[in-house]
Design a protein around this motif. Structure first.
Motif, PDB file in Angstrom:
ATOM      1  N   GLU A   1       0.833  -1.210   0.000  1.00  0.00           N
ATOM      2  CA  GLU A   1       0.000   0.000   0.000  1.00  0.00           C
ATOM      3  C   GLU A   1       0.870   1.264   0.000  1.00  0.00           C
ATOM      4  N   GLU A   2       1.879   1.282   0.863  1.00  0.00           N
ATOM      5  CA  GLU A   2       2.750   2.456   0.961  1.00  0.00           C
ATOM      6  C   GLU A   2       3.609   2.640  -0.287  1.00  0.00           C
ATOM      7  N   LEU A   3       4.155   1.556  -0.774  1.00  0.00           N
ATOM      8  CA  LEU A   3       4.989   1.636  -1.970  1.00  0.00           C
ATOM      9  C   LEU A   3       4.163   2.064  -3.184  1.00  0.00           C
ATOM     10  N   SER A   4       2.948   1.565  -3.279  1.00  0.00           N
ATOM     11  CA  SER A   4       2.064   1.954  -4.384  1.00  0.00           C
ATOM     12  C   SER A   4       1.709   3.436  -4.287  1.00  0.00           C
ATOM     13  N   ARG A   5       1.472   3.900  -3.076  1.00  0.00           N
ATOM     14  CA  ARG A   5       1.155   5.311  -2.872  1.00  0.00           C
ATOM     15  C   ARG A   5       2.318   6.195  -3.318  1.00  0.00           C
ATOM     16  N   ALA A   6       3.534   5.825  -2.910  1.00  0.00           N
ATOM     17  CA  ALA A   6       4.708   6.609  -3.299  1.00  0.00           C
ATOM     18  C   ALA A   6       4.858   6.637  -4.816  1.00  0.00           C
ATOM     19  N   GLU A   7       4.661   5.498  -5.437  1.00  0.00           N
ATOM     20  CA  GLU A   7       4.774   5.393  -6.891  1.00  0.00           C
ATOM     21  C   GLU A   7       3.743   6.287  -7.579  1.00  0.00           C
ATOM     22  N   ALA A   8       2.525   6.332  -7.018  1.00  0.00           N
ATOM     23  CA  ALA A   8       1.444   7.101  -7.633  1.00  0.00           C
ATOM     24  C   ALA A   8       1.574   8.604  -7.415  1.00  0.00           C
ATOM     25  N   THR A   9       2.052   8.996  -6.229  1.00  0.00           N
ATOM     26  CA  THR A   9       2.108  10.429  -5.894  1.00  0.00           C
ATOM     27  C   THR A   9       3.400  11.092  -6.323  1.00  0.00           C
ATOM     28  N   GLY A  10       4.463  10.292  -6.512  1.00  0.00           N
ATOM     29  CA  GLY A  10       5.757  10.874  -6.859  1.00  0.00           C
ATOM     30  C   GLY A  10       6.522  11.392  -5.667  1.00  0.00           C
ATOM     31  N   GLU A  11       6.037  11.087  -4.464  1.00  0.00           N
ATOM     32  CA  GLU A  11       6.732  11.529  -3.252  1.00  0.00           C
ATOM     33  C   GLU A  11       7.879  10.565  -2.947  1.00  0.00           C
ATOM     34  N   PRO A  12       9.116  11.063  -2.853  1.00  0.00           N
ATOM     35  CA  PRO A  12      10.250  10.181  -2.553  1.00  0.00           C
ATOM     36  C   PRO A  12      10.016   9.397  -1.265  1.00  0.00           C
ATOM     37  N   TYR A  13      10.502   8.183  -1.255  1.00  0.00           N
ATOM     38  CA  TYR A  13      10.220   7.264  -0.156  1.00  0.00           C
ATOM     39  C   TYR A  13      11.518   6.620   0.312  1.00  0.00           C
ATOM     40  N   ALA A  14      11.582   6.348   1.612  1.00  0.00           N
ATOM     41  CA  ALA A  14      12.751   5.681   2.185  1.00  0.00           C
ATOM     42  C   ALA A  14      12.313   4.384   2.845  1.00  0.00           C
ATOM     43  N   LEU A  15      12.994   3.305   2.505  1.00  0.00           N
ATOM     44  CA  LEU A  15      12.753   2.000   3.104  1.00  0.00           C
ATOM     45  C   LEU A  15      13.985   1.636   3.916  1.00  0.00           C
ATOM     46  N   LEU A  16      13.792   1.329   5.201  1.00  0.00           N
ATOM     47  CA  LEU A  16      14.913   1.055   6.091  1.00  0.00           C
ATOM     48  C   LEU A  16      14.642  -0.224   6.876  1.00  0.00           C
ATOM     49  N   GLY A  17      15.696  -1.020   7.112  1.00  0.00           N
ATOM     50  CA  GLY A  17      15.498  -2.185   7.959  1.00  0.00           C
ATOM     51  C   GLY A  17      16.625  -3.173   7.900  1.00  0.00           C
ATOM     52  N   ALA A  18      16.417  -4.270   8.609  1.00  0.00           N
ATOM     53  CA  ALA A  18      17.399  -5.358   8.632  1.00  0.00           C
ATOM     54  C   ALA A  18      17.468  -6.023   7.265  1.00  0.00           C
ATOM     55  N   SER A  19      18.669  -6.393   6.866  1.00  0.00           N
ATOM     56  CA  SER A  19      18.876  -6.979   5.538  1.00  0.00           C
ATOM     57  C   SER A  19      17.966  -8.179   5.297  1.00  0.00           C
ATOM     58  N   PHE A  20      17.835  -9.066   6.302  1.00  0.00           N
ATOM     59  CA  PHE A  20      17.033 -10.267   6.088  1.00  0.00           C
ATOM     60  C   PHE A  20      15.553  -9.928   5.955  1.00  0.00           C
ATOM     61  N   SER A  21      15.083  -8.834   6.607  1.00  0.00           N
ATOM     62  CA  SER A  21      13.689  -8.411   6.453  1.00  0.00           C
ATOM     63  C   SER A  21      13.441  -7.885   5.046  1.00  0.00           C
ATOM     64  N   VAL A  22      14.437  -7.202   4.503  1.00  0.00           N
ATOM     65  CA  VAL A  22      14.319  -6.710   3.130  1.00  0.00           C
ATOM     66  C   VAL A  22      14.190  -7.889   2.163  1.00  0.00           C
ATOM     67  N   VAL A  23      14.962  -8.945   2.404  1.00  0.00           N
ATOM     68  CA  VAL A  23      14.880 -10.139   1.549  1.00  0.00           C
ATOM     69  C   VAL A  23      13.493 -10.763   1.638  1.00  0.00           C
TER      70      VAL A  23
END
Length: 359
Positions: free
Chosen positions: A176-198
């Motif tokens: 939902e958040e990633l889709s919102r960023a893609e639609a609005t053009g608002e830059p987004y930051a994703l942060l976390g543990a490497s294994f959670s990103v995987v």
């Protein structure tokens, strides 16, 4: 020097913006003097090494504590009961958790925020963030949980969100958040543990989803895959990361930190692996042969020693178990030490415990 005065001086030193060798050395000797006087196990170890207030003339002379020693001894200038903040390691290796005691988080927090602003935020004051790690309330003894809470409160927008809870990874919320960023053009930051990103990338792949996040978006991962059931080479990881979220690899930034330090290292993205990591002016690193304690020639592989002035209550000089090589602009992290270097780290721990324990 009192602890209060040392804290005041460290806060000013961190805020100063830069420090030459002489300034770093003065502050390092003040921190060493404080630890020598207040931390009995460390004083016994240093004295056995003939490293005292009279003999230590440079930050390079400050004896480094093997990182595993934090699992066996309490290394704190203040009595543990007077330290309201205790960060603990994950205990993934042997089930024993090392502890870092903090009488105040003022220096840790200043270290984190000044460094994070310079190394991750770019030209942004705040970014909408998604955090792939539990909250600080869920993990009160996790230095990473505190670090990410600081990132959100000091640099995130009010609607920044966590995507990991007791219920697991909130994939729907992330989509939902990633889709919102893609639609609005608002830059987004994703942060976390490497294994959670995987785990998130795997979940998105199962759904056949990819994103093209707006220009200026960025990703921070940390921790690698130690103790996890699955490992992934850095080149594959950052290739997948860039493809899954549409973020250029120069803005896929890795943070290298540890419970036993109060300062973090960053790279300038991962267009090439291994990346070059570096820290701010209040931390310096050496690459040594752990069997001899001597620095290895630049470009040679050894074990990393970090001298973190912000880690004032425990031990500012830490002998890690990480292999690295000094290069232009910092060092490259090569994974866990093995072979003779691993044996040297193990012997260093034994020697430290023999010297540091009360007779």
């Amino acid at each position: 020097m009192t602890e209060a005065r040392l804290v005041e001086d460290l806060l000013a030193f961190i805020a100063a913006g830069e420090a030459d060798e002489e300034a770093f050395n003065r502050m390092a000797l003040a921190v060493f003097a404080h630890q020598f006087e207040t931390n009995a196990p460390y004083r016994r170890f240093a004295t056995q090494r003939a490293r005292t207030l009279r003999t230590v003339k440079s930050w390079r002379d400050v004896p480094a504590v093997p990182i595993s020693a934090f699992k066996d001894l309490t290394l704190s200038g203040r009595p543990p009961e007077e330290c309201p903040h205790v960060f603990m390691t994950s205990g993934t290796t042997k089930g024993v958790r090392g502890k870092s005691h903090h009488p105040t988080l003022a220096v840790y927090d200043r270290s984190m925020t000044v460094n994070f602003r310079r190394r991750f935020m770019g030209d942004f004051e705040r970014l909408r963030m998604g955090i792939l790690f539990p909250t600080e309330q869920a993990m009160p003894n996790s230095s990473l949980a505190h670090y990410l809470a600081l990132a959100r409160s000091e640099f995130g927008t009010a609607d920044s969100r966590y995507f990991v809870s007791d219920a697991g990874l909130d994939v729907d919320g992330a989509v939902e958040e990633l889709s919102r960023a893609e639609a609005t053009g608002e830059p987004y930051a994703l942060l976390g543990a490497s294994f959670s990103v995987v785990h998130l990338m795997d979940a998105l792949a199962e759904r056949g989803r990819r994103f093209a996040l707006p220009a200026g978006s960025r990703i921070l991962d940390t921790g690698g895959f130690k103790g996890q059931s699955r490992e992934m080479a850095a080149e594959e990881f950052y290739g997948r990361l860039s493809a899954a979220f549409g973020v250029p690899r120069r803005l896929c930034i890795n943070m290298y930190g540890m419970t036993e330090l109060s300062t973090q290292f960053y790279d300038d993205g991962n267009e090439a692996c291994p990346s070059v990591k570096s820290g701010p002016h209040w931390i310096r690193s050496r690459v040594i042969n752990p069997l001899t304690g001597q620095e290895v020639p630049r470009g040679s592989t050894g074990v990393l020693v970090h001298h973190d002035l912000a880690h004032f209550n425990c031990a500012s000089a830490i002998l890690t178990e990480d292999a690295g090589v000094e290069v232009e602009g910092g060092f490259q992290l090569l994974g866990r030490a093995d072979g003779a270097d691993a044996k040297g780290c193990s012997m260093a721990v034994e020697d430290f415990l023999k010297a540091a324990r009360a007779p």
